[in-house]
Design a protein around this motif. Structure first.
Motif, PDB file in Angstrom:
ATOM      1  N   PHE A  42       1.042  -1.174  -0.242  1.00  0.00           N
ATOM      2  CA  PHE A  42       0.329   0.372   0.172  1.00  0.00           C
ATOM      3  C   PHE A  42       0.826   0.926   0.353  1.00  0.00           C
ATOM      4  CE2 PHE A  42      -3.280  -2.737   2.782  1.00  0.00           C
ATOM      5  CZ  PHE A  42      -3.990  -2.897   1.419  1.00  0.00           C
ATOM      6  N   ALA A  43       0.573   2.592  -0.706  1.00  0.00           N
ATOM      7  CA  ALA A  43       0.574   3.422  -0.799  1.00  0.00           C
ATOM      8  C   ALA A  43      -0.243   4.296  -0.652  1.00  0.00           C
ATOM      9  CB  ALA A  43       1.437   4.377  -1.672  1.00  0.00           C
ATOM     10  N   ALA A  44      -0.697   6.025  -0.211  1.00  0.00           N
ATOM     11  CA  ALA A  44      -2.075   6.693   0.391  1.00  0.00           C
ATOM     12  C   ALA A  44      -1.960   8.185  -0.789  1.00  0.00           C
ATOM     13  CB  ALA A  44      -1.694   6.702   1.674  1.00  0.00           C
ATOM     14  N   PHE A  45      -3.053   8.113  -0.941  1.00  0.00           N
ATOM     15  CA  PHE A  45      -3.190   9.603  -1.709  1.00  0.00           C
ATOM     16  C   PHE A  45      -3.699  10.483   0.180  1.00  0.00           C
ATOM     17  CE2 PHE A  45      -3.535   8.728  -5.946  1.00  0.00           C
ATOM     18  CZ  PHE A  45      -2.845   9.006  -6.497  1.00  0.00           C
ATOM     19  N   ALA A  46      -3.657  11.905   0.169  1.00  0.00           N
ATOM     20  CA  ALA A  46      -4.504  12.054   1.386  1.00  0.00           C
ATOM     21  C   ALA A  46      -5.525  12.798   1.103  1.00  0.00           C
ATOM     22  CB  ALA A  46      -3.410  12.965   1.654  1.00  0.00           C
ATOM     23  N   THR A  47      -6.190  12.223   1.293  1.00  0.00           N
ATOM     24  CA  THR A  47      -7.658  13.275   1.878  1.00  0.00           C
ATOM     25  C   THR A  47      -7.846  15.049   2.846  1.00  0.00           C
ATOM     26  OG1 THR A  47     -10.123  13.439   1.333  1.00  0.00           O
ATOM     27  CG2 THR A  47      -9.128  12.781   3.467  1.00  0.00           C
ATOM     28  N   LEU A  48      -8.161  15.963   1.776  1.00  0.00           N
ATOM     29  CA  LEU A  48      -8.118  17.452   2.096  1.00  0.00           C
ATOM     30  C   LEU A  48      -9.614  17.790   2.458  1.00  0.00           C
ATOM     31  CD1 LEU A  48      -5.427  18.448  -0.478  1.00  0.00           C
ATOM     32  CD2 LEU A  48      -5.132  17.376   1.555  1.00  0.00           C
ATOM     33  N   PRO A  49      -9.675  18.586   3.454  1.00  0.00           N
ATOM     34  CA  PRO A  49     -10.450  19.078   3.810  1.00  0.00           C
ATOM     35  C   PRO A  49     -10.666  20.791   2.945  1.00  0.00           C
ATOM     36  CG  PRO A  49      -9.451  19.458   5.622  1.00  0.00           C
ATOM     37  CD  PRO A  49      -8.481  18.792   4.361  1.00  0.00           C
ATOM     38  N   THR A  50     -11.063  20.721   2.268  1.00  0.00           N
ATOM     39  CA  THR A  50     -11.378  21.752   1.320  1.00  0.00           C
ATOM     40  C   THR A  50     -11.856  23.026   1.747  1.00  0.00           C
ATOM     41  OG1 THR A  50     -12.462  20.315  -0.633  1.00  0.00           O
ATOM     42  CG2 THR A  50     -10.297  20.716  -0.787  1.00  0.00           C
ATOM     43  N   PRO A  51     -12.770  22.686   2.537  1.00  0.00           N
ATOM     44  CA  PRO A  51     -13.973  23.838   3.160  1.00  0.00           C
ATOM     45  C   PRO A  51     -12.930  24.789   4.073  1.00  0.00           C
ATOM     46  CG  PRO A  51     -15.099  21.553   3.081  1.00  0.00           C
ATOM     47  CD  PRO A  51     -13.807  21.719   3.432  1.00  0.00           C
ATOM     48  N   ALA A  52     -12.130  23.984   4.278  1.00  0.00           N
ATOM     49  CA  ALA A  52     -10.851  24.696   5.002  1.00  0.00           C
ATOM     50  C   ALA A  52      -9.586  25.118   3.917  1.00  0.00           C
ATOM     51  CB  ALA A  52     -10.593  24.666   6.657  1.00  0.00           C
ATOM     52  N   PRO A  53      -9.513  26.306   2.988  1.00  0.00           N
ATOM     53  CA  PRO A  53      -8.878  25.477   2.847  1.00  0.00           C
ATOM     54  C   PRO A  53      -7.332  26.252   2.709  1.00  0.00           C
ATOM     55  CG  PRO A  53      -9.801  27.324   1.854  1.00  0.00           C
ATOM     56  CD  PRO A  53     -10.669  27.340   2.805  1.00  0.00           C
ATOM     57  N   GLU A  54      -6.803  27.056   3.511  1.00  0.00           N
ATOM     58  CA  GLU A  54      -5.732  26.727   4.612  1.00  0.00           C
ATOM     59  C   GLU A  54      -5.271  25.119   5.104  1.00  0.00           C
ATOM     60  OE1 GLU A  54      -3.157  29.126   3.876  1.00  0.00           O
ATOM     61  OE2 GLU A  54      -4.344  30.711   2.646  1.00  0.00           O
ATOM     62  N   ALA A  55      -6.395  24.845   5.620  1.00  0.00           N
ATOM     63  CA  ALA A  55      -5.480  24.173   6.764  1.00  0.00           C
ATOM     64  C   ALA A  55      -5.526  22.173   5.785  1.00  0.00           C
ATOM     65  CB  ALA A  55      -6.725  23.539   7.850  1.00  0.00           C
ATOM     66  N   ALA A  56      -6.126  23.185   4.522  1.00  0.00           N
ATOM     67  CA  ALA A  56      -6.237  22.040   3.520  1.00  0.00           C
ATOM     68  C   ALA A  56      -4.597  21.309   2.754  1.00  0.00           C
ATOM     69  CB  ALA A  56      -7.127  21.634   2.277  1.00  0.00           C
ATOM     70  N   ALA A  57      -4.091  22.470   2.941  1.00  0.00           N
ATOM     71  CA  ALA A  57      -3.123  22.963   2.327  1.00  0.00           C
ATOM     72  C   ALA A  57      -1.930  21.689   3.112  1.00  0.00           C
ATOM     73  CB  ALA A  57      -2.417  24.441   1.671  1.00  0.00           C
ATOM     74  N   GLU A  58      -2.152  23.002   4.922  1.00  0.00           N
ATOM     75  CA  GLU A  58      -1.494  21.990   5.539  1.00  0.00           C
ATOM     76  C   GLU A  58      -1.582  20.994   5.962  1.00  0.00           C
ATOM     77  OE1 GLU A  58       1.104  23.793   6.727  1.00  0.00           O
ATOM     78  OE2 GLU A  58       1.186  25.418   5.913  1.00  0.00           O
ATOM     79  N   GLU A  59      -2.727  20.217   5.667  1.00  0.00           N
ATOM     80  CA  GLU A  59      -2.631  18.845   5.486  1.00  0.00           C
ATOM     81  C   GLU A  59      -1.767  18.007   4.605  1.00  0.00           C
ATOM     82  OE1 GLU A  59      -4.323  14.927   6.958  1.00  0.00           O
ATOM     83  OE2 GLU A  59      -3.386  17.054   8.046  1.00  0.00           O
ATOM     84  N   LEU A  60      -2.113  18.984   3.425  1.00  0.00           N
ATOM     85  CA  LEU A  60      -1.354  17.866   2.126  1.00  0.00           C
ATOM     86  C   LEU A  60       0.489  18.582   2.644  1.00  0.00           C
ATOM     87  CD1 LEU A  60      -1.269  16.981  -0.591  1.00  0.00           C
ATOM     88  CD2 LEU A  60      -1.160  19.154  -1.077  1.00  0.00           C
ATOM     89  N   ARG A  61       0.510  18.795   3.085  1.00  0.00           N
ATOM     90  CA  ARG A  61       2.318  18.909   3.588  1.00  0.00           C
ATOM     91  C   ARG A  61       2.129  18.325   4.718  1.00  0.00           C
ATOM     92  NH1 ARG A  61       5.768  22.727   2.597  1.00  0.00           N
ATOM     93  NH2 ARG A  61       4.354  24.832   2.071  1.00  0.00           N
TER      94      ARG A  61
END
Length: 341
Positions: A107-126
């Protein structure tokens, strides 16, 4: 094993879904997506979405898949309130990371991102890429009324470009007004299929990628790569015509150049050799990778090993009317290169 005969030594599938009990409950509570209700009420599908262990591994073996890139199923956390989306996305990503830690050979994985909070989504991707070693992220076409090209989501694309990881755009439901106008008038079953897997899902995903192109995303980030499932979500088959949009824009490169230079495609459960050939014709053999859309295609997988010996996924690849080199690139080489797995 030599791959010169057309048999492939490894199959990597990169649109393979899961979810968590907490995310499932939140999506059911907030509603607005009949597919969630359907999947939740299908005991087998729900169980398979929750499982990233032995049952999934056995299903992979039956399908002839050696390695999966896991992702949270549609619509991820994108349609939830920000205060729920952020912690649920983090928890879901930790769930996937644990599966990868336990079986890094499968297994590897793609992140799921909380785009309703875009800045938080960017940080979660990081966080997911830098700390959890994810290979990219999966996004869905809209958050509320806004498509991915909305300026508020630019931090996500900036981080993806900085970290040099791709973003997989998965289908999502059209706006309700569009559904009412374009995807109604038949039986409830036909309306839903017309809205989802029969047409609407794929038009939405292709449109989201086209809008990102027109919004200058690839001018700002020339190296950024997107992935589209389901044989290119209509955009690849219409790429030559979509290029007519170039003359209406001030893009540095043509629409067609962006499609063929910044987008990859996968079958994503569409097992059609003629559509595969078209994807290869438009994008070239270096930009098409394999995907199953597990567990939604799992019944094929359960039958596959008995029917073909090596699993229906290997059978699809190995019987495709393409060269041995193209089969190897489709099966694993392109994914290994792009995702560094």
């Amino acid at each position: 094993m030599s791959e010169t005969t057309g048999q492939v030594s490894r199959v990597i599938a990169i649109e393979e879904h899961a979810w968590t009990p907490e995310l499932r409950a939140a999506l059911l509570k907030f509603g607005g997506d009949e597919t969630i209700t359907t999947w939740s009420n299908q005991e087998t599908t729900n169980r398979r979405l929750l499982d990233v262990g032995e049952e999934r591994l056995a299903r992979m073996d039956a399908m002839g898949v050696d390695f999966q890139v896991l992702s949270i199923t549609a619509p991820g956390t994108q349609q939830l309130p920000p205060e729920l989306a952020v912690p649920l996305a983090r928890d879901a990503n930790d769930f996937l990371a644990d599966a990868v830690r336990r079986r890094p050979d499968r297994f590897a994985a793609f992140a799921t991102l909380p785009t309703p909070a875009p800045e938080a989504a960017a940080e979660e991707l990081r966080r997911c890429v830098s700390e959890l070693k994810f290979v990219g992220a999966m996004l869905f076409p809209r958050t509320g009324p806004n498509y991915l090209d909305h300026s508020s989501f630019r931090p996500i694309f900036e981080v993806a470009a900085e970290l040099n990881v791709p973003l997989y755009i998965h289908p999502g439901l059209p706006l309700q007004a569009v559904r009412d106008a374009c995807y109604s008038g038949f039986s409830s079953a036909t309306n839903l299929m017309l809205t989802t897997g029969g047409w609407g899902w794929h038009a939405e995903a292709g449109l989201a990628a086209l809008r990102l192109t027109l919004a200058g995303t690839f001018d700002r980030h020339p190296g950024l790569q997107l992935i589209l499932g389901h044989m290119g979500e209509m955009l690849i088959s219409f790429a030559d015509r979509a290029d007519a949009l170039t003359k209406t824009t001030n893009l540095e490169r043509s629409v067609l150049d962006c499609i063929t230079g910044n987008i990859y495609a996968t079958p994503g459960g569409v097992f059609s050799h003629r559509m595969l050939r078209q994807n290869l014709d438009v994008l070239g053999p270096d930009r098409v990778m394999f995907a199953v859309d597990d567990p939604y295609k799992s019944t094929l997988g359960q039958q596959g090993k008995a029917a073909f010996g090596r699993g229906f996924c290997r059978d699809f690849i190995e019987t495709a009317p393409i060269s041995a080199e193209e089969k190897s690139k489709l099966a694993h080489l392109n994914a290994e290169r792009l995702l560094r797995i």
